[in-house]
Design an enzyme around this catalytic site. Structure first.
Site, PDB file in Angstrom:
ATOM      1  N   GLU A 219      -8.062   4.928  -4.661  1.00 63.78           N
ATOM      2  CA  GLU A 219      -8.628   5.463  -3.420  1.00 63.78           C
ATOM      3  C   GLU A 219      -8.945   6.935  -3.586  1.00 63.78           C
ATOM      4  OE1 GLU A 219      -6.205   5.226   0.099  1.00 63.78           O
ATOM      5  OE2 GLU A 219      -5.635   3.160  -0.286  1.00 63.78           O
TER       6      GLU A 219
ATOM      7  N   ASN B 126       0.853  -1.184   0.000  1.00 61.82           N
ATOM      8  CA  ASN B 126       0.000   0.000   0.000  1.00 61.82           C
ATOM      9  C   ASN B 126       0.888   1.232   0.000  1.00 61.82           C
ATOM     10  OD1 ASN B 126      -2.790   1.091   0.312  1.00 61.82           O
ATOM     11  ND2 ASN B 126      -1.879   2.052   2.110  1.00 61.82           N
ATOM     12  N   GLU B 127       0.756   2.035  -1.031  1.00 64.11           N
ATOM     13  CA  GLU B 127       1.449   3.328  -1.084  1.00 64.11           C
ATOM     14  C   GLU B 127       2.916   3.231  -0.662  1.00 64.11           C
ATOM     15  OE1 GLU B 127      -0.994   5.908   1.257  1.00 64.11           O
ATOM     16  OE2 GLU B 127      -2.373   6.264  -0.394  1.00 64.11           O
TER      17      GLU B 127
HETATM   18  C1  GAL Z   1      -4.409   6.374   1.977  1.00 67.18           C
HETATM   19  C2  GAL Z   1      -4.059   4.991   2.466  1.00 67.18           C
HETATM   20  C3  GAL Z   1      -5.232   4.345   3.166  1.00 67.18           C
HETATM   21  C4  GAL Z   1      -5.845   5.280   4.147  1.00 67.18           C
HETATM   22  C5  GAL Z   1      -6.207   6.528   3.426  1.00 67.18           C
HETATM   23  C6  GAL Z   1      -6.932   7.514   4.287  1.00 67.18           C
HETATM   24  O1  GAL Z   1      -3.331   7.158   1.677  1.00 67.18           O
HETATM   25  O2  GAL Z   1      -3.676   4.159   1.424  1.00 67.18           O
HETATM   26  O3  GAL Z   1      -4.792   3.199   3.811  1.00 67.18           O
HETATM   27  O4  GAL Z   1      -4.917   5.538   5.161  1.00 67.18           O
HETATM   28  O5  GAL Z   1      -5.061   7.117   2.915  1.00 67.18           O
HETATM   29  O6  GAL Z   1      -6.121   8.220   5.147  1.00 67.18           O
END
Ligand code: GAL
Length: 661
Positions: free
Chosen positions: A307, A153-154
């Site tokens: 996302e 993830n990221e």
């Molecule tokens: C993204 C991350 C998610 C969640 C979201 C909201 O950057 O991938 O896991 O943390 O932000 O803060």
């Protein structure tokens, strides 16, 4: 494998989000099934933070709970984007492998209790990550519900530990070949920094004063390669067992820890996450910036928004809400620019834990809420757009983006700390967005001839090859705007001698910058054409260029500030200060006019986005997104895909999607 393989499997564009059922229990799962159906969710990302459940102790896997969720989703017609959980190792892992914990530049070793607490260079972490990726792929690799693999993830967490030091040295040997070459590249003749053995070379940890700029730049490059290698290992472990596309969700925030151009090339489908930092029109412009950048990273191929937040705007120390209608407008802003759907973080708002207050598709208030109603409306809209899967966007303007240039502007000891790379890119994009131009981002080394206009807002570092490429672009008929403090250093962070910018670019621009003269923070200067500048000024000489505006203050009075040079069959423009927003907007407008770049749907008022997706067979779709509070008439009545009816106007805050021909 492409984004198309996902939409084919889904039978349309993707809609859904991160689903963390392990936070809930049976009655809620039942409600989830029903609500997902109502919201037309067809893709759920599972397992991003599930390591502790999947591997409760080292080497013992428990997939039973995940089996049940995958079967349940599958039965409800929801496909799965299955994540490897490696962004959040469980506490047992850190206790068993303390050497895999990340170390900050000041030597502080971090401990579990948050997430992303690992060092990617630690062998124990890397092998644990490969193992769990492989175990997941073996179990689910050909599951009919599986549409996509979501590695990690990221990616982007850095570390300065001893493992990192060792890996950095290996990387440096490969890059520089010899210690002699490293000393030359880093300019260690200054400040007595000369290295006489590799063991003396360290990551740029906390130092007494300025760090060595070459070392800082190489450390970024090293980490970028290391991150991409870590991704590749998991991807390859998955491919042994699965033929589904593999991705990782890129993060495009206001810092950069990875060369996203290089990273994107490794992904079967480019995916990314977007969270705006200001509400209202700024959030819509941010979505456009993000979407244009992701599409460009994907090489203009369709990509996927992995996302976004239904109602989360990260504004410094507070989380602001989005406005009514933003869920649909932002979603369509992304899809208009090539996303094959829209996913959110997360499906159901957490009741506990670190992100309790981050918005979700089902908020704390439950389905009887504005947010869920808008989610359903958006799901319905996305479901109606299936026919445009696989189409893409074409732009005549590009903004140049190079991670090396970004990192170069982050080193210590620069003449000004107000040369903000990311802000400069955002500003250039925003001026083009305001002018209704469709924008790509491009690397300074790539083929540029398809663009009529190229803008280089912040190329402080420019390699020899990049400079030569830009010269060729202008000579071949392109119009290039280069902005202040560009081409000052080469790719080793060595200053260009004999005048800035780099030689071939000086030739194309017909100028020579002799002296940089940063402005005081409270200083705002006026140019001879009445425009205003801040931050930076330069003493430059025309060597073939024509002066369009001159400085009117101090020793620079009368000397060129904005120039144009006819070179080959193109034009090189140079702007040597940071113009105020309105003046910069006028300059961008003038360049668009000179290059004959028209909005794709001319005549739209401010606050209306108009973007077109084109299919290979000539069909295209106009997206019109109205951020205004009044209705905007269409040139003539047209069939709107979103309603299935004839539209005469774009309603206040509303959107229409028109198919042509
Ligand atoms: C993204 C991350 C998610 C969640 C979201 C909201 O950057 O991938 O896991 O943390 O932000 O803060």
């Amino acid at each position: 494998m492409t984004a198309r393989s996902i939409t084919d499997r889904l039978g349309g564009l993707a809609f859904g989000g991160d689903y963390n059922p392990e936070q809930w229990d049976e009655p809620v799962w039942k409600e989830d099934d029903e609500l997902m159906r109502r919201a037309r969710v067809n893709l759920a990302t599972l397992g991003v933070f599930s390591w502790a459940l999947l591997e409760p102790e080292e080497g013992r896997y428990d997939f039973s709970w995940l089996d049940a969720h995958i079967e349940r989703l599958h039965a409800g017609g929801v496909a799965v984007d299955l994540a490897t959980p490696t962004a959040s190792p469980p506490p047992w892992f850190t206790l068993a492998h303390p050497d895999a914990l990340p170390v900050a530049p000041d030597g502080t070793r971090l401990i579990h209790g948050s997430r992303d607490t690992y060092c990617l260079t630690a062998p124990a972490y890397r092998s644990a990550a490969r193992r769990i990726a492989s175990a997941l792929a073996e179990r689910y690799g050909d599951h009919p519900a599986l549409a996509l693999w979501h590695v990690h993830n990221e990616y982007g967490t850095l570390c300065w530990c001893d493992h990192t030091a060792a890996a950095f040295r290996v990387w440096l040997r490969a890059r520089h070949g010899s210690l002699e070459a490293l000393n030359a590249a880093w300019g260690t003749a200054f400040w007595s920094q000369r290295y006489t053995s590799w063991e003396q070379v360290l990551p740029p940890r906390a130092t007494q004063w300025h760090k060595n700029p070459g070392q800082a730049l190489d450390f970024h490059r090293f980490w970028s390669d290391e991150i991409i290698a870590a991704y590749r290992e998991q991807r390859d472990a998955i491919r042994v067992h699965s033929d589904r596309p593999v991705t990782t969700n890129l993060m495009l925030p206001a810092y950069q820890n990875v060369d996203l151009w290089a990273f994107a090339r490794e992904l079967d489908v480019v995916t990314s996450d977007q969270y705006p930092s200001a509400p209202g029109l700024d959030a819509a412009a941010d979505a456009a910036f993000h979407a244009d950048r992701t599409r460009s990273l994907a090489g203009q191929r369709p990509w996927l928004l992995m996302e976004q937040g239904t109602s989360t705007v990260y504004d410094g120390d507070q989380i602001l809400a989005k406005e009514p209608g933003d869920i649909l407008r932002h979603t369509l802003g992304h899809i208009a620019r090539g996303s094959e759907g829209a996913l959110f973080f997360q499906w159901r708002q957490s009741r506990a834990g670190a992100e309790t207050w981050h918005s979700a598709m089902v908020p704390h208030a439950g389905p009887d809420s504005r947010i869920f109603r808008e989610v359903m409306q958006t799901g319905e809209a996305v479901a109606r757009l299936g026919e445009l899967a696989g189409s893409t966007v074409t732009a005549s303007v590009a903004v140049l983006d190079d991670p090396d240039a970004w990192w170069a502007l982050g080193v210590d000891g620069l003449p000004s700390s107000h040369l903000d790379y990311h802000a400069s890119l955002v500003r250039a994009h925003r001026a083009l967005w305001d002018a209704h131009a469709t924008v790509d981002f491009a690397h300074p080394g790539q083929e540029l001839s398809r663009y009529r206009l190229v803008i280089a807002p912040a190329l402080f570092l420019l390699s020899d090859a990049g400079a030569e490429n830009l010269r060729r672009y202008v000579a071949g008929g392109g119009t290039l705007l280069v902005q202040h403090a560009s081409g000052y250093v080469d790719d080793r962070m060595h200053a260009r001698l004999g005048g800035y910018p780099a030689g071939p670019l000086r030739e194309a621009l017909g100028i020579r910058v002799e002296e940089y003269r940063p402005l005081r923070t409270d200083q705002r200067i006026t140019l001879s054409d009445g425009s205003h500048g801040t931050v930076w000024s330069e003493s430059l000489r025309c060597e073939g260029a024509q002066t369009l505006a001159a400085y009117t203050h101090g020793m620079l009075t009368g000397s060129p500030a904005l120039t144009r040079h006819r070179f080959g069959t193109g034009q090189g423009w140079y702007l040597s200060t940071r113009l105020d927003d309105a003046d910069y907007g006028s300059l961008i407008g003038r360049l668009l006019k000179e290059t004959g770049i028209e909005p794709e749907l001319p005549g739209q008022p401010p606050g209306v986005e108009a973007v077109t997706r084109h299919a290979a067979d000539g069909r295209h779709w106009h997206f019109l997104i109205n951020h205004r509070t009044d209705a905007v008439p269409l040139p003539g009545p047209a069939h709107d895909l979103l309603t299935g009816a004839l539209a005469h106007e774009i309603p206040p805050g509303g959107c229409v999607v028109l198919r042509r021909p």
